[in-house]
Design a protein around this motif. Structure first.
Motif, PDB file in Angstrom:
ATOM      1  N   THR A 254       0.829  -1.201   0.000  1.00 50.64           N
ATOM      2  CA  THR A 254       0.000   0.000   0.000  1.00 50.64           C
ATOM      3  C   THR A 254       0.867   1.256   0.000  1.00 50.64           C
ATOM      4  OG1 THR A 254      -1.676  -1.218   1.238  1.00 50.64           O
ATOM      5  CG2 THR A 254      -1.898   1.166   1.210  1.00 50.64           C
ATOM      6  N   ALA A 255       1.975   1.220   0.769  1.00 50.29           N
ATOM      7  CA  ALA A 255       2.879   2.376   0.820  1.00 50.29           C
ATOM      8  C   ALA A 255       3.478   2.646  -0.553  1.00 50.29           C
ATOM      9  CB  ALA A 255       3.989   2.123   1.843  1.00 50.29           C
ATOM     10  N   ARG A 256       3.780   1.602  -1.310  1.00 52.18           N
ATOM     11  CA  ARG A 256       4.313   1.802  -2.663  1.00 52.18           C
ATOM     12  C   ARG A 256       3.238   2.369  -3.582  1.00 52.18           C
ATOM     13  NH1 ARG A 256       6.618  -3.137  -5.274  1.00 52.18           N
ATOM     14  NH2 ARG A 256       7.386  -1.651  -6.817  1.00 52.18           N
ATOM     15  N   ILE A 257       2.017   1.976  -3.372  1.00 50.61           N
ATOM     16  CA  ILE A 257       0.927   2.516  -4.199  1.00 50.61           C
ATOM     17  C   ILE A 257       0.689   3.983  -3.853  1.00 50.61           C
ATOM     18  CG2 ILE A 257      -1.574   2.385  -4.618  1.00 50.61           C
ATOM     19  CD1 ILE A 257      -1.272  -0.703  -4.203  1.00 50.61           C
ATOM     20  N   ARG A 258       0.720   4.309  -2.542  1.00 54.79           N
ATOM     21  CA  ARG A 258       0.438   5.688  -2.105  1.00 54.79           C
ATOM     22  C   ARG A 258       1.634   6.620  -2.248  1.00 54.79           C
ATOM     23  NH1 ARG A 258      -0.404   6.598   3.087  1.00 54.79           N
ATOM     24  NH2 ARG A 258       0.556   4.666   3.798  1.00 54.79           N
ATOM     25  N   GLY A 259       2.792   6.063  -2.561  1.00 49.47           N
ATOM     26  CA  GLY A 259       3.999   6.886  -2.635  1.00 49.47           C
ATOM     27  C   GLY A 259       4.527   7.246  -1.254  1.00 49.47           C
ATOM     28  N   ALA A 260       4.140   6.482  -0.240  1.00 48.66           N
ATOM     29  CA  ALA A 260       4.497   6.839   1.143  1.00 48.66           C
ATOM     30  C   ALA A 260       5.965   6.580   1.451  1.00 48.66           C
ATOM     31  CB  ALA A 260       3.615   6.052   2.114  1.00 48.66           C
ATOM     32  N   LEU A 261       6.623   5.701   0.701  1.00 47.55           N
ATOM     33  CA  LEU A 261       8.023   5.404   1.002  1.00 47.55           C
ATOM     34  C   LEU A 261       8.903   6.635   0.785  1.00 47.55           C
ATOM     35  CD1 LEU A 261       8.487   1.832  -0.554  1.00 47.55           C
ATOM     36  CD2 LEU A 261       7.861   2.456   1.770  1.00 47.55           C
TER      37      LEU A 261
ATOM     38  N   LEU B  46      10.724   9.662 -11.316  1.00 53.12           N
ATOM     39  CA  LEU B  46      11.936   8.998 -10.825  1.00 53.12           C
ATOM     40  C   LEU B  46      11.576   7.865  -9.857  1.00 53.12           C
ATOM     41  CD1 LEU B  46      14.480  11.912 -10.125  1.00 53.12           C
ATOM     42  CD2 LEU B  46      14.497  10.271 -12.000  1.00 53.12           C
ATOM     43  N   ALA B  47      10.613   8.137  -8.972  1.00 48.95           N
ATOM     44  CA  ALA B  47      10.219   7.112  -7.989  1.00 48.95           C
ATOM     45  C   ALA B  47       9.600   5.900  -8.687  1.00 48.95           C
ATOM     46  CB  ALA B  47       9.243   7.703  -6.984  1.00 48.95           C
ATOM     47  N   LEU B  48       8.853   6.142  -9.767  1.00 50.86           N
ATOM     48  CA  LEU B  48       8.287   5.023 -10.530  1.00 50.86           C
ATOM     49  C   LEU B  48       9.392   4.208 -11.193  1.00 50.86           C
ATOM     50  CD1 LEU B  48       5.286   6.970 -12.095  1.00 50.86           C
ATOM     51  CD2 LEU B  48       5.046   4.879 -10.732  1.00 50.86           C
ATOM     52  N   LEU B  49      10.405   4.917 -11.701  1.00 54.31           N
ATOM     53  CA  LEU B  49      11.524   4.216 -12.343  1.00 54.31           C
ATOM     54  C   LEU B  49      12.291   3.360 -11.340  1.00 54.31           C
ATOM     55  CD1 LEU B  49      12.960   7.057 -14.625  1.00 54.31           C
ATOM     56  CD2 LEU B  49      11.681   5.044 -15.336  1.00 54.31           C
ATOM     57  N   LEU B  50      12.361   3.836 -10.098  1.00 52.13           N
ATOM     58  CA  LEU B  50      13.111   3.122  -9.061  1.00 52.13           C
ATOM     59  C   LEU B  50      12.282   2.048  -8.366  1.00 52.13           C
ATOM     60  CD1 LEU B  50      14.829   6.262  -7.556  1.00 52.13           C
ATOM     61  CD2 LEU B  50      16.055   4.283  -8.463  1.00 52.13           C
ATOM     62  N   GLY B  51      10.999   2.003  -8.647  1.00 53.36           N
ATOM     63  CA  GLY B  51      10.136   1.023  -8.000  1.00 53.36           C
ATOM     64  C   GLY B  51       9.691   1.441  -6.615  1.00 53.36           C
ATOM     65  N   LEU B  52       9.940   2.704  -6.231  1.00 53.19           N
ATOM     66  CA  LEU B  52       9.469   3.187  -4.922  1.00 53.19           C
ATOM     67  C   LEU B  52       7.963   3.368  -4.927  1.00 53.19           C
ATOM     68  CD1 LEU B  52      12.055   5.902  -3.815  1.00 53.19           C
ATOM     69  CD2 LEU B  52      11.479   3.804  -2.602  1.00 53.19           C
ATOM     70  N   ILE B  53       7.425   3.595  -6.122  1.00 48.53           N
ATOM     71  CA  ILE B  53       5.983   3.760  -6.297  1.00 48.53           C
ATOM     72  C   ILE B  53       5.555   2.780  -7.383  1.00 48.53           C
ATOM     73  CG2 ILE B  53       4.160   5.351  -7.027  1.00 48.53           C
ATOM     74  CD1 ILE B  53       5.826   7.659  -6.079  1.00 48.53           C
ATOM     75  N   THR B  54       4.389   2.169  -7.200  1.00 50.28           N
ATOM     76  CA  THR B  54       3.879   1.291  -8.249  1.00 50.28           C
ATOM     77  C   THR B  54       2.936   2.099  -9.162  1.00 50.28           C
ATOM     78  OG1 THR B  54       2.209   0.574  -6.655  1.00 50.28           O
ATOM     79  CG2 THR B  54       4.047  -0.888  -7.018  1.00 50.28           C
ATOM     80  N   ALA B  55       3.048   1.838 -10.446  1.00 50.47           N
ATOM     81  CA  ALA B  55       2.245   2.574 -11.426  1.00 50.47           C
ATOM     82  C   ALA B  55       0.808   2.061 -11.454  1.00 50.47           C
ATOM     83  CB  ALA B  55       2.872   2.413 -12.799  1.00 50.47           C
ATOM     84  N   ASP B  56      -0.107   2.949 -11.822  1.00 51.86           N
ATOM     85  CA  ASP B  56      -1.489   2.510 -12.027  1.00 51.86           C
ATOM     86  C   ASP B  56      -1.603   1.720 -13.327  1.00 51.86           C
ATOM     87  OD1 ASP B  56      -2.178   3.838  -9.728  1.00 51.86           O
ATOM     88  OD2 ASP B  56      -2.815   5.670 -10.768  1.00 51.86           O
TER      89      ASP B  56
END
Lengths: 266, 245
Positions: A254-261, B46-56
């Motif tokens: 969920t944190a990865r989805i919300r960008g919380a990291l 950048l965060a999407l490229l690094l995998g810190l955020i998952t894409a929709d």
């Protein structure tokens, strides 16, 4: 050393280096257990003297309870504080974009937690022996089983705290100091579960610690280790650990989805 | 194989579309700049490229690895630096480099640390806690950390923010040398147009989550008929219709 072991060692090394340079952190490791042992040691002596020796068993359960409960407290603190150190130093971004897998991060925290227990609780055990002639090792081989169960209980509570930090941010780190203390009344550290009101006994029975301390009291009372209590403690630890891992995995995703990291330390 | 291959990438936070269906590629050995006003979507990208955020939706392939399924294989070969993500400040410079060397399983780690210390003039600082360094020294340490695993792709978020012109210039020279020596690709988000003009082969311009223009710095300046890249940036940021996204 395998790549995975090196990554785990890398994170352990990071924290060992931190402790090496921070005497307040080192002092904090042993401060709590030693303080608790001092307070409860004198309390036990007072009870013992006041009863003319009749309450020797009660005094022993006080000291055994203090020492073993510190195992759970330090296990939990050692794990969750390791994670919080990364949050406070705004370093999580670097850690999470390195090849370190989440399970490897958790493995490093388990090792750090065990080290923290060793450094924190051993001086208190020595102090109990020196000041009060109390030898925790009189519990015999059962001590190892009780010890391991409390260690594991600290781990799953810490994993729950980490999951809450992932969900609610650094502010939830305050739970690290309060959650296990809040469970103390139900852990039956100093008194049997039977002392609790009937409505609260199921809460105690759901905690591995209550079974561990029932077992400890039985052994200190001269009985053999009640294996049923130990089985309950182990089974409950497995169930709670599974739930905590599931919660962590869910909150991490969920944190990865919300960008919380990215903003967890803000 | 491209260092980065992004297709139809989209990310929404609540009602805000942070990244809105962008496509771009970064070839090996290229230095690509990601420009845009604050909130344009650069950091999210950048965060999407690094995998810190998952894409929709959409896909990100880094060095041939699908970041949705195989991100750790890619993370082994890339590295990242940002002034907004710190290194543990109580650890010395050497300890910090050692930590990340272990996390990236760097072989011959102590030799690599000595090599980086020489390259970035860090030898006198190796035993100093990272928290006691000046901004310029911290930037050099951050870049040394970002190069500890000899990455084939380097992602940099405002690499020269808050640095004096001399330190910033040296840092740019190091980046160019690293690219020349290794053939690594570099994607950098920056607000420093002089830096982008000097370093970048191509520029991607973002506004409101979308890529609204792209091209070499010279091509963009010529296309907009303006004096420099800063004028182009202002023109786009203040709402000129997109030209050739």
């Amino acid at each position: 050393m395998s790549a995975s072991a090196r990554r785990i060692w890398g994170l352990i090394y990071r924290h060992l280096a931190l402790y090496r340079r921070s005497w307040p952190r080192l002092l904090d490791l042993a401060y709590g257990p030693v303080l608790q042992m001092t307070i409860w040691g004198f309390t036990a002596r007072y009870v013992l003297n006041g009863s003319g020796g009749a309450l020797a068993g009660t005094a022993a359960t006080f000291l055994g309870g203090v020492l073993l409960w510190e195992v759970a407290l330090h296990s939990q603190m050692g794990f969750s504080m390791s994670f919080l150190e990364e949050v406070w130093s705004r370093n999580l971004g670097h850690v999470f974009v390195s090849p370190l897998r989440p399970w490897e991060m958790l493995a490093a925290f388990l090792v750090l937690s065990a080290l923290r227990v060793a450094v924190g609780v051993v001086p208190a055990i020595a102090l109990a022996w020196l000041l009060y002639a109390y030898n925790l090792f009189l519990l015999g081989p059962a001590l190892l089983a009780l010890f391991v169960n409390l260690l594991v209980m600290g781990w799953w509570v810490a994993l729950g705290v980490v999951a809450m930090v992932l969900r609610h941010g650094a502010g939830a780190g305050a739970l690290s100091w309060t959650v296990l203390f809040g469970l103390t009344p139900f852990a039956a550290v100093f008194y049997p579960v039977a002392v609790l009101p009937a409505t609260l006994r199921p809460v105690a029975r759901a905690l591995p610690a209550a079974h561990v301390f029932e077992g400890m009291r039985a052994v200190l009372g001269g009985a053999t280790m009640p294996w049923a209590e130990l089985a309950w403690a182990s089974g409950l630890n497995l169930a709670w650990m599974a739930a905590a891992v599931a919660l962590f995995v869910f909150e991490f995703r969920t944190a990865r989805i919300r960008g919380a990291l990215l903003v967890i330390g803000e | 194989m491209d260092a980065i291959d992004v297709r139809a990438l989209r990310k929404r936070f609540g009602a805000t579309v942070a990244v809105d269906g962008i496509d771009f590629r970064v070839p090996p050995g290229a230095i690509v700049g990601l420009l845009g006003a604050n909130g344009a979507g650069k950091t999210t990208t950048l965060a999407l490229l690094l995998g810190l955020i998952t894409a929709d939706s959409g896909s990100v392939r880094v060095l041939g690895h699908d970041m949705a399924r195989d991100r750790f294989a890619a993370l082994q070969q890339i590295n990242f630096s940002s002034p907004y993500v710190a290194l543990p400040y109580r650890l010395t410079v050497a300890e910090n480099l050692r930590v990340y060397g272990h996390l990236y399983s760097v072989r011959g780690l102590e030799a690599r640390i000595r090599e980086l210390a020489e390259t970035f003039a860090l030898a006198p600082l190796l035993d100093r806690p990272a928290g006691q360094l000046s901004a310029g020294q911290k930037a050099r340490v951050a870049l040394a950390k970002a190069l500890v695993n000899r990455p084939a792709l380097l992602l940099l978020d405002e690499p020269t923010a808050s640095l004096d012109p001399d330190t910033a210039d040296r840092l740019r020279a190091w980046l160019l040398r690293y690219r020349a020596e290794t053939g690594a690709a570099i994607l950098l988000a920056s607000h420093n147009m002089t830096e982008v003009e000097r370093l970048c082969d191509e520029v991607l311009v973002m506004r409101a989550g979308r890529l609204v223009d792209r091209g070499s710095p010279a091509a963009l300046i010529a296309r907009y008929g303006l004096a420099d890249l800063e004028a182009v940036f202002l023109d786009i940021a203040r709402g000129r219709p997109e030209i050739a996204a």
